[in-house]
Design an enzyme around this catalytic site. Structure first.
Site, PDB file in Angstrom:
ATOM      1  N   ILE A  15      49.643  41.465  42.113  1.00 22.91           N
ATOM      2  CA  ILE A  15      49.880  42.304  40.933  1.00 22.91           C
ATOM      3  C   ILE A  15      49.598  43.781  41.247  1.00 22.91           C
ATOM      4  O   ILE A  15      50.331  44.670  40.793  1.00 22.91           O
ATOM      5  CB  ILE A  15      48.990  41.803  39.771  1.00 22.91           C
ATOM      6  CG1 ILE A  15      49.421  40.391  39.342  1.00 22.91           C
ATOM      7  CG2 ILE A  15      49.047  42.758  38.588  1.00 22.91           C
ATOM      8  CD1 ILE A  15      48.453  39.702  38.373  1.00 22.91           C
ATOM      9  N   ASP A  34      42.031  48.835  48.864  1.00 22.63           N
ATOM     10  CA  ASP A  34      41.923  47.383  49.053  1.00 22.63           C
ATOM     11  C   ASP A  34      41.029  47.124  50.267  1.00 22.63           C
ATOM     12  O   ASP A  34      40.827  48.028  51.085  1.00 22.63           O
ATOM     13  CB  ASP A  34      43.332  46.770  49.279  1.00 22.63           C
ATOM     14  CG  ASP A  34      43.395  45.297  48.888  1.00 22.63           C
ATOM     15  OD1 ASP A  34      42.693  44.491  49.526  1.00 22.63           O
ATOM     16  OD2 ASP A  34      44.118  44.947  47.946  1.00 22.63           O
ATOM     17  N   ASP A  57      35.952  48.790  49.738  1.00 18.07           N
ATOM     18  CA  ASP A  57      35.364  47.586  49.136  1.00 18.07           C
ATOM     19  C   ASP A  57      34.792  48.000  47.783  1.00 18.07           C
ATOM     20  O   ASP A  57      33.794  48.729  47.718  1.00 18.07           O
ATOM     21  CB  ASP A  57      34.262  47.036  50.049  1.00 18.07           C
ATOM     22  CG  ASP A  57      33.585  45.796  49.462  1.00 18.07           C
ATOM     23  OD1 ASP A  57      33.873  45.438  48.299  1.00 18.07           O
ATOM     24  OD2 ASP A  57      32.759  45.195  50.178  1.00 18.07           O
ATOM     25  N   VAL A  58      35.411  47.519  46.703  1.00 16.63           N
ATOM     26  CA  VAL A  58      35.007  47.982  45.367  1.00 16.63           C
ATOM     27  C   VAL A  58      33.583  47.551  45.001  1.00 16.63           C
ATOM     28  O   VAL A  58      32.971  48.134  44.113  1.00 16.63           O
ATOM     29  CB  VAL A  58      35.981  47.504  44.259  1.00 16.63           C
ATOM     30  CG1 VAL A  58      37.376  48.065  44.472  1.00 16.63           C
ATOM     31  CG2 VAL A  58      36.009  45.975  44.136  1.00 16.63           C
ATOM     32  N   ASN A  81      41.974  46.870  39.376  1.00 16.02           N
ATOM     33  CA  ASN A  81      42.715  45.598  39.452  1.00 16.02           C
ATOM     34  C   ASN A  81      42.139  44.607  40.461  1.00 16.02           C
ATOM     35  O   ASN A  81      42.390  43.406  40.359  1.00 16.02           O
ATOM     36  CB  ASN A  81      44.183  45.927  39.798  1.00 16.02           C
ATOM     37  CG  ASN A  81      44.953  44.731  40.280  1.00 16.02           C
ATOM     38  OD1 ASN A  81      45.376  43.893  39.489  1.00 16.02           O
ATOM     39  ND2 ASN A  81      45.116  44.601  41.596  1.00 16.02           N
ATOM     40  N   SER A 133      41.421  38.955  32.285  1.00 16.11           N
ATOM     41  CA  SER A 133      42.221  37.734  32.397  1.00 16.11           C
ATOM     42  C   SER A 133      42.059  37.038  31.056  1.00 16.11           C
ATOM     43  O   SER A 133      41.063  37.277  30.353  1.00 16.11           O
ATOM     44  CB  SER A 133      41.657  36.844  33.507  1.00 16.11           C
ATOM     45  OG  SER A 133      42.136  35.522  33.361  1.00 16.11           O
ATOM     46  N   TYR A 146      34.325  32.945  37.223  1.00 19.36           N
ATOM     47  CA  TYR A 146      35.445  33.874  36.995  1.00 19.36           C
ATOM     48  C   TYR A 146      35.481  34.301  35.529  1.00 19.36           C
ATOM     49  O   TYR A 146      35.612  35.479  35.203  1.00 19.36           O
ATOM     50  CB  TYR A 146      36.739  33.164  37.402  1.00 19.36           C
ATOM     51  CG  TYR A 146      37.996  33.994  37.343  1.00 19.36           C
ATOM     52  CD1 TYR A 146      38.186  35.065  38.208  1.00 19.36           C
ATOM     53  CD2 TYR A 146      39.014  33.680  36.441  1.00 19.36           C
ATOM     54  CE1 TYR A 146      39.370  35.810  38.167  1.00 19.36           C
ATOM     55  CE2 TYR A 146      40.186  34.412  36.399  1.00 19.36           C
ATOM     56  CZ  TYR A 146      40.358  35.477  37.261  1.00 19.36           C
ATOM     57  OH  TYR A 146      41.525  36.212  37.225  1.00 19.36           O
ATOM     58  N   LYS A 150      35.075  38.034  34.011  1.00 21.28           N
ATOM     59  CA  LYS A 150      36.193  38.665  33.292  1.00 21.28           C
ATOM     60  C   LYS A 150      35.811  38.989  31.850  1.00 21.28           C
ATOM     61  O   LYS A 150      36.235  40.007  31.300  1.00 21.28           O
ATOM     62  CB  LYS A 150      37.432  37.760  33.352  1.00 21.28           C
ATOM     63  CG  LYS A 150      38.041  37.649  34.745  1.00 21.28           C
ATOM     64  CD  LYS A 150      38.548  38.992  35.244  1.00 21.28           C
ATOM     65  CE  LYS A 150      39.299  38.891  36.561  1.00 21.28           C
ATOM     66  NZ  LYS A 150      39.831  40.187  37.004  1.00 21.28           N
TER      67      LYS A 150
HETATM   68  N1  LIG Z   1      47.654  36.093  39.320  1.00 24.20           N
HETATM   69  C1  LIG Z   1      47.142  35.618  38.199  1.00 24.20           C
HETATM   70  O1  LIG Z   1      47.463  34.517  37.759  1.00 24.20           O
HETATM   71  C2  LIG Z   1      46.148  36.432  37.412  1.00 24.20           C
HETATM   72  C3  LIG Z   1      45.912  36.066  36.084  1.00 24.20           C
HETATM   73  C4  LIG Z   1      44.972  36.783  35.356  1.00 24.20           C
HETATM   74  C5  LIG Z   1      44.319  37.852  35.939  1.00 24.20           C
HETATM   75  N2  LIG Z   1      44.564  38.190  37.234  1.00 24.20           N
HETATM   76  C6  LIG Z   1      43.832  39.330  37.795  1.00 24.20           C
HETATM   77  O2  LIG Z   1      44.744  40.263  38.319  1.00 24.20           O
HETATM   78  C7  LIG Z   1      44.137  40.966  39.398  1.00 24.20           C
HETATM   79  C8  LIG Z   1      45.054  40.912  40.621  1.00 24.20           C
HETATM   80  O3  LIG Z   1      45.158  39.555  41.025  1.00 24.20           O
HETATM   81  P1  LIG Z   1      46.347  39.007  41.940  1.00 24.20           P
HETATM   82  O4  LIG Z   1      46.850  37.792  41.307  1.00 24.20           O
HETATM   83  O5  LIG Z   1      47.285  40.092  42.296  1.00 24.20           O
HETATM   84  O6  LIG Z   1      45.478  38.532  43.206  1.00 24.20           O
HETATM   85  P2  LIG Z   1      45.634  38.863  44.748  1.00 24.20           P
HETATM   86  O7  LIG Z   1      44.622  38.016  45.431  1.00 24.20           O
HETATM   87  O8  LIG Z   1      47.054  38.761  45.180  1.00 24.20           O
HETATM   88  O9  LIG Z   1      45.212  40.392  44.817  1.00 24.20           O
HETATM   89  C9  LIG Z   1      43.884  40.811  44.663  1.00 24.20           C
HETATM   90  C10 LIG Z   1      43.643  41.962  45.631  1.00 24.20           C
HETATM   91  O10 LIG Z   1      42.274  42.386  45.493  1.00 24.20           O
HETATM   92  C11 LIG Z   1      41.798  42.664  46.799  1.00 24.20           C
HETATM   93  N3  LIG Z   1      40.340  42.590  46.839  1.00 24.20           N
HETATM   94  C12 LIG Z   1      39.549  41.478  46.825  1.00 24.20           C
HETATM   95  N4  LIG Z   1      38.259  41.831  46.946  1.00 24.20           N
HETATM   96  C13 LIG Z   1      38.224  43.198  47.041  1.00 24.20           C
HETATM   97  C14 LIG Z   1      37.185  44.136  47.180  1.00 24.20           C
HETATM   98  N5  LIG Z   1      35.895  43.763  47.269  1.00 24.20           N
HETATM   99  N6  LIG Z   1      37.509  45.454  47.227  1.00 24.20           N
HETATM  100  C15 LIG Z   1      38.805  45.854  47.163  1.00 24.20           C
HETATM  101  N7  LIG Z   1      39.834  44.998  47.042  1.00 24.20           N
HETATM  102  C16 LIG Z   1      39.544  43.687  46.978  1.00 24.20           C
HETATM  103  C17 LIG Z   1      42.444  41.586  47.672  1.00 24.20           C
HETATM  104  O11 LIG Z   1      42.401  41.933  49.049  1.00 24.20           O
HETATM  105  C18 LIG Z   1      43.834  41.546  47.089  1.00 24.20           C
HETATM  106  O12 LIG Z   1      44.702  42.459  47.714  1.00 24.20           O
HETATM  107  C19 LIG Z   1      42.773  40.303  39.621  1.00 24.20           C
HETATM  108  O13 LIG Z   1      41.771  41.065  38.973  1.00 24.20           O
HETATM  109  C20 LIG Z   1      42.924  38.954  38.944  1.00 24.20           C
HETATM  110  O14 LIG Z   1      41.694  38.431  38.522  1.00 24.20           O
HETATM  111  C21 LIG Z   1      45.467  37.506  37.984  1.00 24.20           C
END
Ligand SMILES: NC(=O)c1ccc[n+]([C@@H]2O[C@H](COP(=O)([O-])OP(=O)(O)OC[C@H]3O[C@@H](n4cnc5c(N)ncnc54)[C@H](O)[C@@H]3O)[C@@H](O)[C@H]2O)c1
Length: 267
Positions: A15, A34, A57-58, A81, A133, A146, A150
């Site tokens: 996303i 990231d 690293d956030v 995000n 989420s 989680y 959230k």
């Molecule tokens: N995909 C879904 O179904 C969904 C649903 C609800 C919420 N979300 C939320 O949307 C957001 C994006 O999720 P996504 O589905 O794209 O997942 P994803 O795993 O594809 O992307 C998450 C990104 O965060 C990065 N990341 C992880 N730990 C990190 C850190 N410590 N510092 C910096 N970057 C870090 C990862 O390397 C990755 O690129 C997340 O917060 C997730 O909880 C996703």
């Protein structure tokens, strides 16, 4: 039209990469953060000079401070995000998994949020969109860590809005539902699970990363200029229809005693 800088965390995949792409299309320059250097490299190759990738690293205050200090100017938009999910029942989930979810999702949003907000406040304002989420709104099996992280983001958003709206920084939250992208790819690779989940969504389809990105960029834009402290569920209606399958006997068409009905009818 240039809209200034947008910081997008977790931009290397899923996303976050789609939000970054939409942001560039809308005229932002994107500071893409990231921990995944390869993901960032691919994004930057795709987006060209409008995207400046940085490994951050956030959950690490020093890493965040260095990245914020290196920004060429105060960003007009921050999208918090980055996120991870760790599943398991509360009775048995490893404390390390609990901590990882809370550290990245909740503490990461706090650390990046306040460091960037300080720059925005100095510059006169900005907009922050945090990624929660629907797990932050309702419980789901094995998702306690989680869900708690959230739900924390939902409340942190309200507190950020309380403290920073008066300084010109609007803060809102997006709560994606069942999204067929990013971290959920492995879930929806299972056709049966995909079919069952999709059937629960009133709109009859899974969401896309584009659905989420559209909501994020709306909340970040001047069109949302009087919106702050809110959580917007992007979920095809699923969280507000939790009682959809609640059974009730056909013979029962009213319950509850209305003592005033006779008097009102009489006159
Ligand atoms: N995909 C879904 O179904 C969904 C649903 C609800 C919420 N979300 C939320 O949307 C957001 C994006 O999720 P996504 O589905 O794209 O997942 P994803 O795993 O594809 O992307 C998450 C990104 O965060 C990065 N990341 C992880 N730990 C990190 C850190 N410590 N510092 C910096 N970057 C870090 C990862 O390397 C990755 O690129 C997340 O917060 C997730 O909880 C996703």
């Amino acid at each position: 039209m240039t809209r200034g800088w947008a910081v997008v965390t977790g931009a290397g995949n899923g996303i976050g990469a789609v939000i970054s792409r939409h942001a560039v299309k809308e005229g932002y320059r994107v500071a893409a953060w990231d921990v995944d250097a390869a993901g960032l490299e691919a994004l930057a190759a795709d987006l060209g000079p409008a995207c400046v990738p940085t490994v951050v690293d956030v959950a690490d205050e020093g890493s965040v401070a260095a990245a914020v200090a290196a920004l060429p100017e105060a960003p007009s938009l921050l999208v918090n995000n980055a996120g991870i999910a760790r599943f398991g029942p509360l009775l048995t989930i490893a404390a390390a998994d609990w901590r990882a979810a809370v550290d990245v999702n909740l503490t990461g949003t706090f650390l990046v949020g306040r460091a960037v907000a300080a720059r925005m406040i100095e510059a006169g304002g900005g907009a922050i969109v945090n990624m929660a989420s629907i797990n932050g709104i309702a419980a789901a099996p094995n998702a306690g860590a989680y869900t708690a992280s959230k739900a924390g983001i939902v409340k942190l958003t309200e507190h950020m809005a309380l403290e920073w709206s008066g300084h010109g920084v609007r803060v809102n939250c997006v709560a994606p539902g069942l999204i067929n992208a990013g971290m959920s790819d492995a879930i929806y690779a299972d056709e049966e699970v995909r079919r069952l989940r999709q059937a629960r969504v009133p709109q009859g389809r899974l969401g896309t990363a584009e659905d989420v990105a559209d909501a994020v960029l709306f909340l970040g834009s001047p069109k949302a200029g009087y919106i702050s402290g809110q959580t917007l569920a992007v979920d095809g209606g699923i969280t507000k229809t939790a009682l959809a399958s609640m059974p009730r006997p056909k013979s029962v068409d009213s319950v509850g005693v209305d003592e005033g009905a006779a008097a009102r009818e009489g006159g």
